[in-house]
Write a protein that holds these residues in place. Structure first.
Motif, mmCIF file in Angstrom:
data_model
loop_
_atom_site.group_PDB
_atom_site.id
_atom_site.type_symbol
_atom_site.label_atom_id
_atom_site.label_comp_id
_atom_site.label_asym_id
_atom_site.label_seq_id
_atom_site.Cartn_x
_atom_site.Cartn_y
_atom_site.Cartn_z
ATOM 1 N N SER A 37 25.886 42.508 26.539
ATOM 2 C CA SER A 37 27.140 43.232 26.786
ATOM 3 C C SER A 37 26.977 44.743 26.891
ATOM 4 O O SER A 37 27.936 45.444 27.217
ATOM 5 N N GLY A 38 25.785 45.272 26.613
ATOM 6 C CA GLY A 38 25.588 46.716 26.694
ATOM 7 C C GLY A 38 24.144 47.060 26.960
ATOM 8 O O GLY A 38 23.225 46.436 26.402
ATOM 9 N N LEU A 39 23.909 48.046 27.841
ATOM 10 C CA LEU A 39 22.562 48.505 28.173
ATOM 11 C C LEU A 39 22.569 50.020 28.308
ATOM 12 O O LEU A 39 23.534 50.606 28.804
ATOM 13 N N SER A 40 21.481 50.664 27.882
ATOM 14 C CA SER A 40 21.352 52.107 28.066
ATOM 15 C C SER A 40 19.892 52.507 27.970
ATOM 16 O O SER A 40 19.183 52.067 27.049
ATOM 17 N N PHE A 41 19.428 53.317 28.930
ATOM 18 C CA PHE A 41 18.099 53.906 28.844
ATOM 19 C C PHE A 41 18.176 55.187 28.016
ATOM 20 O O PHE A 41 19.091 55.998 28.215
ATOM 21 N N ARG A 42 17.208 55.362 27.133
ATOM 22 C CA ARG A 42 17.099 56.641 26.447
ATOM 23 C C ARG A 42 16.721 57.704 27.470
ATOM 24 O O ARG A 42 15.783 57.527 28.256
ATOM 25 N N LYS A 43 17.468 58.795 27.484
ATOM 26 C CA LYS A 43 17.283 59.828 28.494
ATOM 27 C C LYS A 43 15.878 60.426 28.433
ATOM 28 O O LYS A 43 15.361 60.737 27.360
ATOM 29 N N GLY A 44 15.246 60.559 29.597
ATOM 30 C CA GLY A 44 13.911 61.124 29.682
ATOM 31 C C GLY A 44 12.794 60.133 29.411
ATOM 32 O O GLY A 44 11.620 60.509 29.399
ATOM 33 N N THR A 45 13.146 58.852 29.198
ATOM 34 C CA THR A 45 12.134 57.831 28.893
ATOM 35 C C THR A 45 12.465 56.547 29.663
ATOM 36 O O THR A 45 13.479 56.449 30.345
ATOM 37 N N HIS A 46 11.585 55.557 29.509
ATOM 38 C CA HIS A 46 11.835 54.213 30.035
ATOM 39 C C HIS A 46 12.094 53.235 28.890
ATOM 40 O O HIS A 46 11.899 52.028 29.037
ATOM 41 N N GLN A 47 12.521 53.772 27.741
ATOM 42 C CA GLN A 47 12.920 52.936 26.605
ATOM 43 C C GLN A 47 14.352 52.460 26.840
ATOM 44 O O GLN A 47 15.246 53.251 27.132
ATOM 45 N N LEU A 48 14.550 51.146 26.739
ATOM 46 C CA LEU A 48 15.855 50.543 27.021
ATOM 47 C C LEU A 48 16.428 49.937 25.754
ATOM 48 O O LEU A 48 15.732 49.245 25.008
ATOM 49 N N TYR A 49 17.718 50.225 25.499
ATOM 50 C CA TYR A 49 18.445 49.611 24.403
ATOM 51 C C TYR A 49 19.393 48.563 24.977
ATOM 52 O O TYR A 49 20.036 48.802 26.012
ATOM 53 N N SER A 50 19.502 47.415 24.309
ATOM 54 C CA SER A 50 20.437 46.379 24.749
ATOM 55 C C SER A 50 21.264 45.895 23.569
ATOM 56 O O SER A 50 20.792 45.857 22.435
ATOM 57 N N ALA A 51 22.507 45.523 23.847
ATOM 58 C CA ALA A 51 23.408 44.980 22.826
ATOM 59 C C ALA A 51 23.955 43.656 23.330
ATOM 60 O O ALA A 51 24.048 43.422 24.540
ATOM 61 N N SER A 52 24.341 42.805 22.406
ATOM 62 C CA SER A 52 24.727 41.446 22.793
ATOM 63 C C SER A 52 25.857 40.916 21.925
ATOM 64 O O SER A 52 26.148 41.443 20.847
ATOM 65 N N HIS A 53 26.446 39.833 22.412
ATOM 66 C CA HIS A 53 27.425 39.111 21.605
ATOM 67 C C HIS A 53 26.754 38.388 20.440
ATOM 68 O O HIS A 53 27.452 37.830 19.578
ATOM 69 N N ASP A 54 25.415 38.371 20.400
ATOM 70 C CA ASP A 54 24.722 37.786 19.246
ATOM 71 C C ASP A 54 24.666 38.758 18.067
ATOM 72 O O ASP A 54 24.003 38.496 17.069
ATOM 73 N N ARG A 55 25.337 39.930 18.211
ATOM 74 C CA ARG A 55 25.546 40.911 17.129
ATOM 75 C C ARG A 55 24.326 41.792 16.844
ATOM 76 O O ARG A 55 24.313 42.489 15.832
#
Length: 425
Positions: free
Chosen positions: A191-209
């Protein structure tokens, strides 16, 4: 050595006011350099009596991360001409998410039909269409085979990430729309995605909490963070190694400190918190289905400002219910916000009194569920993802709405301008 010691002593004795002034001058000079290369600095000019804007320093761009660069500027957004709002069709079902490339040239959007579309900001044909497939065909089909709920693009414009209801995260080459990799690991809808600015590190969020961390360049899973008591409905990040999430009906917003594997919990909404975005490294904004809009400081557990029923009320089966806030957007490092609902308009807001007050500026008429909002990096246009239904469910349907993206030009002007950059607007 004496000269070096004297220079070091001078640097130590720089007052906070002198440091702010030096950083402001440096920041304005960088914006003038951008303008000379064809990028408009929009409203970025100092002026007396202006609104306090917090510069968000970025590694590699000449400023030190975390420095207190407080830039005074005047931002006046004029109501857009409805005739100049461009409506782009292509998705068969409601648009659920969108992103704008860092150079403001391209817009990526996705839908409940599983399709992904890339188009230019300037008028012209669609550059790329990846159609949605049938459930169970992910291995054979290039794209998604279920509702796409979120997307993100890296700050260098190289990678695009999309997440769907079928627990999958797909990584794409943003230039060619070629699928590069599929990340699996979440146990429910992404349900949510975002790259950390200046990097290729990706954060993801889910309905699995849970929140997961990925290294896209290495196609690698990094770690998982737990804490929310209900489905996570939104996520955002900037330059620091942390992210913020909206926790749905657990009633909390959380700041996740990735290296420490710790979290800060914020409370203030009464309903399900459905959307969130960082304004700068110190402030964020969130919206909930109780109609409230909250402005937060990352050092305070309660909202700095809370505007209830931000989009008014509707008559639902004889009961007065607030319109849900379904999307929020912030023009990074300024005082300008946008919110969307199904109330018939997108609203623009100003963060006043040093980010301690929310002031309504104007309404932009749009029919349908506003499922996603994004400002261009230069702040000269706003893009809205519109659907006949809410991105997370089918509670209502607005038949007269068009499943589309709307490009809204924003007129901006300053009441005080720099003598070195005449004609800027």
């Amino acid at each position: 050595r004496r000269r070096e010691a004297a220079a070091a002593e001078e640097e130590v004795e720089e007052t906070p006011q002198e440091k702010k002034l030096r950083l402001a001058k440096q920041y304005l000079e960088e914006l003038r350099q951008l303008a000379r290369h064809g990028r408009s600095p929009c409203c970025w000019h100092p002026g007396e009596g202006g609104v306090l804007c917090w510069g968000t320093p970025v590694p590699g761009e000449g400023r030190v991360l975390g420095s207190p660069a407080h830039i005074l500027c005047l931002l006046q957004v004029q109501p857009p001409d409805p005739a100049r709002i461009r409506v782009l069709r292509g998705h068969q079902l409601p648009v659920t998410c969108l992103v704008i490339s860092p150079d403001d040239r391209f817009i990526f959007s996705a839908s409940k039909d599983g399709s992904l579309i890339k188009c230019k900001y300037s008028p012209g044909p669609r550059l790329c269409v990846v159609p949605g497939g049938k459930k169970g065909t992910e291995e054979r089909h290039m794209g998604h085979a279920s509702h796409v709920l979120c997307m993100a693009i890296s700050s260098d414009g190289k990678y695009l990430a999309t997440g769907d209801r079928n627990k999958l995260i797909m990584i794409w080459d943003a230039a060619t729309c070629k699928r590069l990799h599929i990340f699996t690991g979440h146990r429910d809808a992404v349900s949510g995605l975002s790259f950390r600015k200046g990097t290729h590190q990706l954060y993801s969020a889910s309905h699995d909490r849970c929140v997961k961390v990925w290294d896209v360049a290495e196609n690698a899973y990094v770690e998982t963070l737990f804490g929310h008591q209900d489905v996570i409905t939104g996520l955002d990040s900037l330059s620091r190694e942390c992210c913020v999430t909206a926790g749905g009906r657990d009633g909390t917003v959380r700041l996740w400190k990735i290296p420490e594997e710790s979290q800060l919990v914020f409370s203030g909404h009464q309903g399900s918190i459905d959307c969130i975005q960082l304004i700068n490294e110190e402030h964020m904004v969130s919206g909930a289905d109780d109609g409230s809009l909250a402005l937060w400081g990352l050092t305070k557990k309660k909202p700095l400002a809370l505007f209830r029923q931000a989009h008014g009320e509707q008559d639902a089966q004889g009961l007065q219910q607030p319109y849900w806030i379904s999307a929020v957007a912030a023009l990074r490092s300024t005082d300008l916000l946008a919110t969307g609902s199904h109330s018939g308009s997108v609203k623009l807001w100003k963060c006043g009194e040093g980010f301690r007050k929310l002031e309504h500026l104007l309404d932009i008429p749009l029919v349908g569920f506003v499922n996603s909002l994004k400002f261009s990096a230069a702040g000269d246009f706003l893009v809205a993802g519109i659907g006949q239904e809410h991105r997370l469910g089918r509670w209502w349907r607005i038949k007269e709405a068009k499943n589309s993206i709307c490009i809204i030009p924003l007129k901006q002007k300053t009441t005080a301008s720099s003598p070195e950059s005449p004609g800027s607007s």
